[in-house]
Design a protein around this motif. Structure first.
Motif, short mmCIF file in Angstrom:
data_model
loop_
_atom_site.label_atom_id
_atom_site.label_comp_id
_atom_site.label_asym_id
_atom_site.label_seq_id
_atom_site.Cartn_x
_atom_site.Cartn_y
_atom_site.Cartn_z
N LEU A 297 0.85 -1.19 0.00
CA LEU A 297 0.00 0.00 0.00
C LEU A 297 0.89 1.25 0.00
N PRO A 298 1.32 1.69 -1.18
CA PRO A 298 2.16 2.89 -1.21
C PRO A 298 1.37 4.15 -0.88
N GLY A 299 2.06 5.09 -0.25
CA GLY A 299 1.49 6.42 -0.07
C GLY A 299 1.80 7.26 -1.29
N ALA A 300 1.93 8.57 -1.09
CA ALA A 300 2.26 9.47 -2.21
C ALA A 300 3.70 9.23 -2.64
N ILE A 301 3.90 8.91 -3.92
CA ILE A 301 5.22 8.58 -4.44
C ILE A 301 5.82 9.78 -5.16
N ASP A 302 6.87 10.38 -4.58
CA ASP A 302 7.55 11.52 -5.19
C ASP A 302 6.56 12.59 -5.66
N THR A 303 5.58 12.89 -4.81
CA THR A 303 4.55 13.89 -5.08
C THR A 303 3.81 13.63 -6.39
N SER A 304 3.74 12.38 -6.83
CA SER A 304 3.06 12.07 -8.09
C SER A 304 1.58 12.42 -8.05
N ILE A 305 0.97 12.35 -6.86
CA ILE A 305 -0.44 12.72 -6.75
C ILE A 305 -0.63 14.18 -7.11
N GLY A 306 0.25 15.02 -6.56
CA GLY A 306 0.14 16.45 -6.85
C GLY A 306 0.34 16.75 -8.32
N ARG B 123 8.66 -16.07 3.25
CA ARG B 123 7.98 -17.30 2.85
C ARG B 123 6.78 -17.66 3.71
N THR B 124 6.68 -17.10 4.94
CA THR B 124 5.51 -17.37 5.79
C THR B 124 4.57 -16.17 5.84
N ILE B 125 4.82 -15.17 5.01
CA ILE B 125 3.95 -13.98 4.96
C ILE B 125 2.97 -14.15 3.81
N ASN B 126 1.69 -14.20 4.13
CA ASN B 126 0.67 -14.47 3.12
C ASN B 126 -0.62 -13.75 3.50
N GLY B 127 -1.18 -13.02 2.54
CA GLY B 127 -2.44 -12.33 2.76
C GLY B 127 -2.32 -11.00 3.49
N VAL B 128 -1.11 -10.42 3.54
CA VAL B 128 -0.94 -9.17 4.26
C VAL B 128 -1.15 -7.97 3.35
N SER B 129 -1.41 -6.82 3.98
CA SER B 129 -1.50 -5.54 3.28
C SER B 129 -0.45 -4.64 3.91
N LEU B 130 0.68 -4.49 3.26
CA LEU B 130 1.85 -3.84 3.85
C LEU B 130 1.96 -2.39 3.39
N PRO B 131 1.75 -1.43 4.30
CA PRO B 131 1.87 -0.01 3.92
C PRO B 131 3.33 0.38 3.68
N VAL B 132 3.52 1.24 2.70
CA VAL B 132 4.82 1.88 2.45
C VAL B 132 4.50 3.37 2.36
N ASP B 133 4.27 3.99 3.51
CA ASP B 133 3.65 5.32 3.48
C ASP B 133 4.09 6.28 4.60
N LYS B 134 5.18 5.95 5.28
CA LYS B 134 5.67 6.82 6.36
C LYS B 134 4.60 7.10 7.41
N ALA B 135 3.80 6.09 7.73
CA ALA B 135 2.76 6.15 8.77
C ALA B 135 1.54 6.98 8.36
N TRP B 136 1.44 7.33 7.08
CA TRP B 136 0.26 8.08 6.62
C TRP B 136 -1.02 7.31 6.90
N GLY B 137 -0.96 5.99 6.73
CA GLY B 137 -2.16 5.18 6.86
C GLY B 137 -2.67 5.02 8.27
N VAL B 138 -1.91 5.47 9.28
CA VAL B 138 -2.39 5.33 10.65
C VAL B 138 -3.33 6.46 11.04
N VAL B 139 -3.41 7.49 10.20
CA VAL B 139 -4.28 8.64 10.53
C VAL B 139 -5.74 8.24 10.42
#
Length: 281
Positions: A201-210, A265-281
């Motif tokens: 789950l990426p957050g904003a990548i190099d201000t691409s959203i803007g 190899r034992t990680i399955n079905g996860v949703s891993l954020p890459v967002d500098k904690a943006w997703g915790v808001v």
């Protein structure tokens, strides 16, 4: 193996020039021509994977090392068209000896930030087709070959919008929420057949959203009223500082490579954020 099987044994790293992560393995990457898809393609090739890249845009081979060209095959096509996902998988198998070890679904598009009161049928259909139907059809196409070999890794690139209703329009939000559901379903259904399916789950990548918003304004029907309500949420992450630099496509690609590797190899079905904690808001 890239990990120590038992904690009380001495680990000796491989003394060979063969990369154990990707040597002899084949990966398919959608959206390979730019952004995260391009970074994933470059990183997979650096680990000696053979890669079949799929994209609706043309691919610039100058962005790959010359020594990697022989392990890369590009197929241009619109994956939302019937039969094109299946064609991409067929071409990959023909190019690289029939096996498919990894599928990475990156291709995706933004909406115009409209909510339910302003969304048009055209935007809804296009975003859902690209962001949800295509990944599902790609998974449908590779799963028979992964099941046959009793192993395989699927990574779906979702978004912070997959768990939040405050960062995009209704079409993009719904498509990424749906992609998480599809990820979990595939992970559970094929967990005993050697197949793993995870999402990043990426957050904003190099201000691409803007940049996308600025380009879309007045051209592609950006909903300014709807965007005004999510703009403060974007400002929580999309404005870089010395202490919180922007997230790069390569950083997301490195996370994907970790999930592909035996270290996960034992990680399955996860949703891993890459967002500098943006997703915790």
């Amino acid at each position: 193996m890239l990990y120590t099987p038992t904690p009380d044994s001495l680990y000796h790293p491989p003394s060979t020039h063969i990369d154990p992560l990707g040597y002899g393995k084949v990966a398919i990457v959608t959206g390979c021509a730019s952004g995260i898809g391009l970074s994933v393609t470059q990183l997979l090739l650096s680990h000696q994977f053979s890669v079949c890249g799929l994209d609706i845009s043309e691919f610039d081979y100058n962005l790959l090392r010359v020594e990697d060209h022989g392990r890369f095959h590009f197929h241009r096509g619109d994956l939302t068209e019937p039969g094109v996902p299946e064609d991409g998988v067929r071409i990959s198998r023909q190019s690289f000896g029939g096996r498919i070890d990894v599928l990475i679904n990156v291709a995706g598009i933004l909406d115009n930030f409209s909510s339910a009161d302003g969304i048009t049928p055209e935007i809804w259909s296009k975003v859902l087709a690209t962001n949800l139907t295509v990944p599902v059809m790609m998974m449908r196409s590779v799963l028979p070959y992964m099941k046959e070999r009793k192993e395989g890794v699927i990574i779906n690139v979702a978004s912070t919008a997959a768990t939040s209703g405050a960062v995009a329009g209704i079409a993009y939000t719904a498509s990424k929420h749906g992609l998480l559901g599809a990820t979990k379903n595939v992970a559970w259904r094929f967990r005993n057949e050697g197949i793993r399916c995870n999402a990043v789950l990426p957050g904003a990548i190099d201000t691409s959203i803007g940049k996308t918003i600025a380009t879309a304004s007045g051209k592609n029907g950006l909903d300014p009223e709807a965007y005004a309500l999510v703009e403060p949420v974007h400002a929580l992450q999309a404005l870089p500082s010395d202490s919180t630099p922007t997230i790069t496509p390569l950083e997301v690609a490195k996370t994907i490579i970790f999930l592909v590797s035996d270290q996960a190899r034992t990680i399955n079905g996860v949703s891993l954020p890459v967002d500098k904690a943006w997703g915790v808001v």
